[in-house]
Design a protein around this motif. Sequence first.
Motif, PDB file in Angstrom:
ATOM      1  N   GLN A 106       0.814  -1.216   0.000  1.00 41.97           N
ATOM      2  CA  GLN A 106       0.000   0.000   0.000  1.00 41.97           C
ATOM      3  C   GLN A 106       0.848   1.267   0.000  1.00 41.97           C
ATOM      4  O   GLN A 106       0.466   2.284  -0.579  1.00 41.97           O
ATOM      5  CB  GLN A 106      -0.933   0.002   1.211  1.00 41.97           C
ATOM      6  N   LEU A 107       2.022   1.211   0.640  1.00 43.67           N
ATOM      7  CA  LEU A 107       2.918   2.368   0.657  1.00 43.67           C
ATOM      8  C   LEU A 107       3.747   2.468  -0.620  1.00 43.67           C
ATOM      9  O   LEU A 107       4.348   3.509  -0.884  1.00 43.67           O
ATOM     10  CB  LEU A 107       3.848   2.302   1.867  1.00 43.67           C
ATOM     11  N   GLY A 108       3.789   1.388  -1.374  1.00 42.64           N
ATOM     12  CA  GLY A 108       4.541   1.401  -2.622  1.00 42.64           C
ATOM     13  C   GLY A 108       6.049   1.363  -2.430  1.00 42.64           C
ATOM     14  O   GLY A 108       6.790   1.952  -3.214  1.00 42.64           O
ATOM     15  N   VAL A 109       6.508   0.691  -1.369  1.00 42.76           N
ATOM     16  CA  VAL A 109       7.946   0.582  -1.099  1.00 42.76           C
ATOM     17  C   VAL A 109       8.316  -0.887  -0.962  1.00 42.76           C
ATOM     18  O   VAL A 109       7.481  -1.735  -0.632  1.00 42.76           O
ATOM     19  CB  VAL A 109       8.354   1.347   0.181  1.00 42.76           C
ATOM     20  N   GLY A 110       9.590  -1.180  -1.219  1.00 38.99           N
ATOM     21  CA  GLY A 110      10.055  -2.556  -1.099  1.00 38.99           C
ATOM     22  C   GLY A 110      10.551  -2.890   0.288  1.00 38.99           C
ATOM     23  O   GLY A 110      10.596  -4.057   0.686  1.00 38.99           O
ATOM     24  N   ASP A 111      10.919  -1.862   1.046  1.00 44.89           N
ATOM     25  CA  ASP A 111      11.472  -2.079   2.382  1.00 44.89           C
ATOM     26  C   ASP A 111      11.276  -0.816   3.212  1.00 44.89           C
ATOM     27  O   ASP A 111      11.450   0.294   2.703  1.00 44.89           O
ATOM     28  CB  ASP A 111      12.970  -2.414   2.269  1.00 44.89           C
ATOM     29  N   LEU A 112      10.921  -0.998   4.461  1.00 41.42           N
ATOM     30  CA  LEU A 112      10.747   0.147   5.349  1.00 41.42           C
ATOM     31  C   LEU A 112      11.939   0.320   6.288  1.00 41.42           C
ATOM     32  O   LEU A 112      11.895   1.129   7.223  1.00 41.42           O
ATOM     33  CB  LEU A 112       9.454  -0.009   6.164  1.00 41.42           C
ATOM     34  N   GLN A 113      12.997  -0.461   6.057  1.00 40.65           N
ATOM     35  CA  GLN A 113      14.283  -0.330   6.731  1.00 40.65           C
ATOM     36  C   GLN A 113      14.204  -0.267   8.247  1.00 40.65           C
ATOM     37  O   GLN A 113      14.316  -1.282   8.913  1.00 40.65           O
ATOM     38  CB  GLN A 113      15.033   0.898   6.198  1.00 40.65           C
ATOM     39  N   VAL A 114      14.029   0.929   8.792  1.00 40.40           N
ATOM     40  CA  VAL A 114      14.155   1.130  10.241  1.00 40.40           C
ATOM     41  C   VAL A 114      12.820   1.053  10.967  1.00 40.40           C
ATOM     42  O   VAL A 114      12.770   1.224  12.185  1.00 40.40           O
ATOM     43  CB  VAL A 114      14.813   2.494  10.536  1.00 40.40           C
ATOM     44  N   PHE A 115      11.734   0.787  10.256  1.00 32.72           N
ATOM     45  CA  PHE A 115      10.408   0.745  10.874  1.00 32.72           C
ATOM     46  C   PHE A 115       9.983  -0.689  11.177  1.00 32.72           C
ATOM     47  O   PHE A 115      10.497  -1.640  10.610  1.00 32.72           O
ATOM     48  CB  PHE A 115       9.377   1.396   9.957  1.00 32.72           C
ATOM     49  N   ALA A 116       9.036  -0.807  12.077  1.00 33.08           N
ATOM     50  CA  ALA A 116       8.460  -2.098  12.422  1.00 33.08           C
ATOM     51  C   ALA A 116       7.042  -1.895  12.915  1.00 33.08           C
ATOM     52  O   ALA A 116       6.649  -0.784  13.278  1.00 33.08           O
ATOM     53  CB  ALA A 116       9.301  -2.800  13.495  1.00 33.08           C
ATOM     54  N   LEU A 117       6.274  -2.961  12.927  1.00 29.47           N
ATOM     55  CA  LEU A 117       4.926  -2.909  13.483  1.00 29.47           C
ATOM     56  C   LEU A 117       5.010  -3.034  14.993  1.00 29.47           C
ATOM     57  O   LEU A 117       5.841  -3.772  15.529  1.00 29.47           O
ATOM     58  CB  LEU A 117       4.073  -4.051  12.921  1.00 29.47           C
ATOM     59  N   ALA A 118       4.168  -2.307  15.688  1.00 29.08           N
ATOM     60  CA  ALA A 118       4.158  -2.353  17.152  1.00 29.08           C
ATOM     61  C   ALA A 118       2.729  -2.406  17.656  1.00 29.08           C
ATOM     62  O   ALA A 118       1.804  -1.920  17.011  1.00 29.08           O
ATOM     63  CB  ALA A 118       4.872  -1.131  17.732  1.00 29.08           C
ATOM     64  N   VAL A 119       2.569  -3.023  18.814  1.00 32.32           N
ATOM     65  CA  VAL A 119       1.276  -3.091  19.475  1.00 32.32           C
ATOM     66  C   VAL A 119       1.403  -2.374  20.816  1.00 32.32           C
ATOM     67  O   VAL A 119       2.471  -2.381  21.436  1.00 32.32           O
ATOM     68  CB  VAL A 119       0.836  -4.562  19.671  1.00 32.32           C
ATOM     69  N   LEU A 120       0.334  -1.735  21.247  1.00 34.23           N
ATOM     70  CA  LEU A 120       0.353  -1.030  22.520  1.00 34.23           C
ATOM     71  C   LEU A 120      -0.084  -1.990  23.622  1.00 34.23           C
ATOM     72  O   LEU A 120      -1.234  -2.421  23.675  1.00 34.23           O
ATOM     73  CB  LEU A 120      -0.585   0.181  22.470  1.00 34.23           C
ATOM     74  N   ARG A 121       0.866  -2.362  24.466  1.00 36.03           N
ATOM     75  CA  ARG A 121       0.595  -3.313  25.551  1.00 36.03           C
ATOM     76  C   ARG A 121       1.009  -2.680  26.875  1.00 36.03           C
ATOM     77  O   ARG A 121       2.162  -2.279  27.041  1.00 36.03           O
ATOM     78  CB  ARG A 121       1.384  -4.605  25.299  1.00 36.03           C
ATOM     79  N   ASP A 122       0.074  -2.590  27.813  1.00 32.67           N
ATOM     80  CA  ASP A 122       0.341  -1.965  29.116  1.00 32.67           C
ATOM     81  C   ASP A 122       0.894  -0.550  28.947  1.00 32.67           C
ATOM     82  O   ASP A 122       1.870  -0.163  29.594  1.00 32.67           O
ATOM     83  CB  ASP A 122       1.316  -2.813  29.930  1.00 32.67           C
ATOM     84  N   ASN A 123       0.289   0.191  28.012  1.00 33.27           N
ATOM     85  CA  ASN A 123       0.678   1.580  27.743  1.00 33.27           C
ATOM     86  C   ASN A 123       2.127   1.703  27.286  1.00 33.27           C
ATOM     87  O   ASN A 123       2.813   2.691  27.556  1.00 33.27           O
ATOM     88  CB  ASN A 123       0.453   2.448  28.987  1.00 33.27           C
ATOM     89  N   GLU A 124       2.590   0.680  26.573  1.00 31.83           N
ATOM     90  CA  GLU A 124       3.965   0.646  26.095  1.00 31.83           C
ATOM     91  C   GLU A 124       3.996  -0.023  24.728  1.00 31.83           C
ATOM     92  O   GLU A 124       3.283  -0.997  24.490  1.00 31.83           O
ATOM     93  CB  GLU A 124       4.820  -0.140  27.095  1.00 31.83           C
ATOM     94  N   TYR A 125       4.818   0.512  23.823  1.00 33.43           N
ATOM     95  CA  TYR A 125       4.908  -0.062  22.484  1.00 33.43           C
ATOM     96  C   TYR A 125       5.816  -1.290  22.502  1.00 33.43           C
ATOM     97  O   TYR A 125       6.960  -1.227  22.950  1.00 33.43           O
ATOM     98  CB  TYR A 125       5.453   0.960  21.497  1.00 33.43           C
TER      99      TYR A 125
END
Length: 426
Positions: free
Chosen positions: A39-58
């Motif tokens: 959807q972003l049209g990129v092959g790699d997001l390099q320094v990014f990752a998916l995160a979930v908010l657990r106990d008010n912390e990523y």
Amino acid sequence: MAAKKTRHVCVLLPVKQHLDCTVGVKARGQEVWTSILRQLGVGDLQVFALAVLRDNEYIFVDLDERLTKYFCKRWTRESPMVPYILFLRIKFYVESGLLLMSSRVQQLYYAELRQKLLLSQSHHQEALFFQLAALALQAEVGDHRETNDEDFLHYFLPEDYFPSWLIKRRGRDYVLQNVRLLHAELRGEANSRAVLRFIREANRLQDAALTLYRMRQDKKSRKSSIFLGVAMTGVHIYQEINGIHQILLDFSWNDIDSLTFQGSKFEIVSSGSLCIPKLVYHSPSAFHSKHILMHIRDSHRLHFSTREAAIYVQHLEDMEAGCCYRESYICDTTALKQRLQNILSSMSDCSAAEEAEEDEGTPSEAKLWMDEEFVDDPADVPWLAEVLFGVSVDGPLVLTSSCWAAVTAEMKQVLWRRAGEAASVD
């Protein structure tokens, strides 16, 4: 045949937008990641990752794990129409925006740093906030326009560029007056250049280019007053005093011998601190400890794999800023940028290979050893530079003393790698 059960996942981006995707109940993080890249049209997001908010912390998502592990029972029990929220967050911070090969990634990186600036508690770095605000204005608005305060407020709201405590301390009039002056000094600077400068200068903020995790000094303690910060150069320990994070310890990657977690207990063994050889803290859970250890491991690996690229970036930035080098050390910036791109591409390939070879540890206990060799003798640099880069350095190489260790270590590693390649060919 029964219809396949699906779940709606909403990924919030740093640019205040969101992306949606639909995955199966048994989906892993990789499926969401693939959809986001497309959807972003990129092959790699390099320094990014998916995160979930657990106990008010990523907590960063392991892409090989099922999403039910992060959303628990809600994932299987709730209605498929209920959106499950993930965040696209910076996992690894970099010394320069030039290390981000995609302009889209650079835009996302800049946007998250802008948000972190508003939450910063670096009260002792007030002047830096004004410099960053001026750079952000130049990047987003362009050249300063000669207007009165009322018109200036149409495109500059202090609350969008400064943390609330600074505005309260100095007052809006003081902020407006000084930002206008600093912004005017940047006239003629390209937006892209202002973004790169913002990224570089934001690294100087004490609490911007790092991810903080809450820790407790005692397992039975209810309050988490200790924060473990994962930064590009190592691990920082903070203590919250009167709502402000005060740094207690700063461990470079060289200082850390090992990191261990057993259940919620988290240990740092350091040879660089003679007074405190071992620190013991407690995270909210074994789940947190495992993911914090994974984050530290990946950050440690990225730091050393990007050292060569970081040196090239420094050369590029110095030359573009008009710095004078010895005649023998001047080279074409286009060729240098191409070489940097080749290094970054090879780094990505090596990282993927390392992850494929990695053995999985037990979920409740793991240990990470930090074994890196460093050489800090400046006398080794000239001949290494001549061998590796084809330049003759008759006098001292133009690098600061803080760069010697990284430069010599990187150069020698390249030599050893080349020697190994030559031996395999023979």
